[in-house]
Design an enzyme around this catalytic site. Structure first.
Site: not given
Ligand SMILES: [Zn+2]
Length: 464
Positions: A279, A291, A325-326, A353, A423
């Protein structure tokens, strides 16, 4: 005698095939490690563009950049697939403190959870009550919670070797903590960061209010693991303290964005598709290098390595860089929707991912017969120590493609450090190791090559 000759010829052709496969696979690794593009692409995504939250200017820059790079690879087709995505903006940097008494405050590190509402303009101050996760919250009564901030402090389970399992066991408090706590009269929610390590980084991530009216929604933030420990210790001694936090995040109307897609059209089965992806969007605190910038550049590299090898795939092979995606999965859903509308036959999808760490193998979502076939390929991955093949999910973005025909797969990596960065503001380029990233890209290419060459057992049956 005829039978013996027949079996012998199969044996010879199998050995021949296996030698060719070994050589082709070695060439993918050689090329990725010596002349790979994945690391330079990631450098640009991370350091020239940065965090790529859906609906942001950076996300659009990433779309333009990756499309331009795919254009340079000489693929058969490269295009943008429009998709509507949510636009949530963090606003000013959040502030928070624990107030022991009118003279003593301890500042703590927090960040708003993605999708959260803001606090009142001047911030929110209230008593705070510690609750160990969602199960514990469900046992609480309104008179214990009403008017307070709920501090959801269930740590990720450190004894789980599979860190994604540890994440799964605790992430419910981040996703639904605010929606559940408000039912008991809570005024705000502070959630322990999803991090196995003790440090000062708060980790954001998506949260949902469900069908709650906008004026009923309470603000939710993540607190660093170090500060969660401090807060818990203080509350253990004195329950009368107050907690203050201030955040100015805002949800806007959805905006248009894109999935970025490139394709090598198949020579034998052009209408059978294989998808490789990651993503393109990320959270906004860091660069989104692990990520999932890593997964995007690895997926792009798969097509580059195939193209450079001179091997002409039998199936059509697509790289798809999914948007959003998030905080919504709109890109994955839209891609699957278009596949259905066009009745495109997808036989395989592979997602990366889990960060750009040392690859260990793959997980597969498929039936027993196909898994046995896939297991027969594992020895080809042994020289690279990437032969850990297991049953399991593929990835969030390719999930909407699931049906009885498709095999979904995920690159499995050494994920022990993944949640140190996930994140958070330290998910930056320097956290990704060049070699590890390149080994992952080559491993994915090897698997795609084998699936393309041999197909799956059921595919052969259906074509006969
Ligand atoms: Zn991810």
């Amino acid at each position: 005698m005829k039978k013996i000759i027949f079996l012998l010829s199969i044996l010879v052709s199998t050995i021949g095939n296996s030698q060719t496969d070994q050589e082709n696979i070695k060439n993918f690794y050689n090329n990725s490690l010596s002349n790979g593009k994945s690391y330079a692409w990631l450098d640009h995504l991370s350091n020239q563009i940065g965090g790529r939250l859906s609906g942001s200017v950076n996300a659009e820059k990433a779309v333009a950049f990756t499309k331009a790079e795919l254009d340079k690879l000489g693929l058969d087709k490269v295009w943008l697939q429009p998709v509507m995505v949510p636009k949530w903006v963090r606003g000013e940097k959040e502030t928070a403190y624990i107030e022991l008494d009118s003279n003593k405050k301890i500042n703590v590190n927090i960040c708003a959870l993605g999708g959260s509402v803001a606090t009142p303009v001047g911030g929110l101050k209230a008593e705070i009550i510690e609750v160990r996760g969602m199960e514990a919250l469900k046992l609480m009564h309104r008179d214990e919670i009403e008017g307070k901030i709920v501090f959801l402090n269930k740590p990720m389970e450190e004894t789980f070797i599979q860190t994604f399992k540890a994440y799964g066991s605790s992430v419910g408090q981040r996703v639904s903590g605010a929606a559940e706590a408000v039912k008991l009269g809570a005024v705000g929610v502070i959630v322990r960061s999803m991090n196995l390590r003790l440090d000062d980084f708060p980790h954001t991530g998506t949260m949902r209010y469900g069908d709650q009216d906008i004026d009923q929604r309470i603000p939710a933030a993540a607190i660093s693991t170090n500060d969660a420990e401090v807060l818990s210790e203080i509350l253990g001694k004195n329950k009368d303290i107050e907690f203050y936090f201030k955040q100015s995040c805002k949800q806007y109307a959805d905006v248009q964005s894109y999935n970025v897609i490139g394709e090598i059209t198949g020579t034998e089965f052009p209408d059978r598709y294989m998808v490789i992806g990651g993503h393109l969007d990320s959270w906004d605190l860091g660069d989104g290098s692990q990520d999932d910038g890593a997964g995007c550049v690895q997926s792009m590299e798969v097509l580059r390595l195939l193209k450079e090898s001179g091997i002409k795939p039998k199936h059509s092979i697509r790289v798809v860089l999914f948007m959003n995606e998030e905080n919504g999965l709109s890109g994955g859903k839209e891609y699957a929707k278009v596949v259905k509308q066009k009745e495109e036959n997808h036989i395989f999808a592979l997602e990366s991912d889990s960060g750009g760490f040392t690859p260990r193998g793959f997980s597969f979502d498929c039936n027993d017969k196909i898994f046995d076939q896939i297991l027969s390929w594992a020895p080809l991955f042994k020289p690279y120590m990437v032969h850990y093949f297991e049953r399991g999910g593929g990835g969030a973005d390719i999930g909407p493609l699931k049906n009885d025909q498709i095999v979904l797969a995920g690159l499995r990596v050494d994920s022990q450090r993944y949640f140190d960065y996930h994140h958070a503001a330290n998910d930056t380029f320097d956290a990704v190791n060049k070699r590890e990233l390149e080994l992952g890209a080559a491993s994915m290419t090897a698997l795609v090559y084998l699936v393309d060459k041999y197909g799956f057992n059921y595919t052969d049956e259906s074509s006969n």
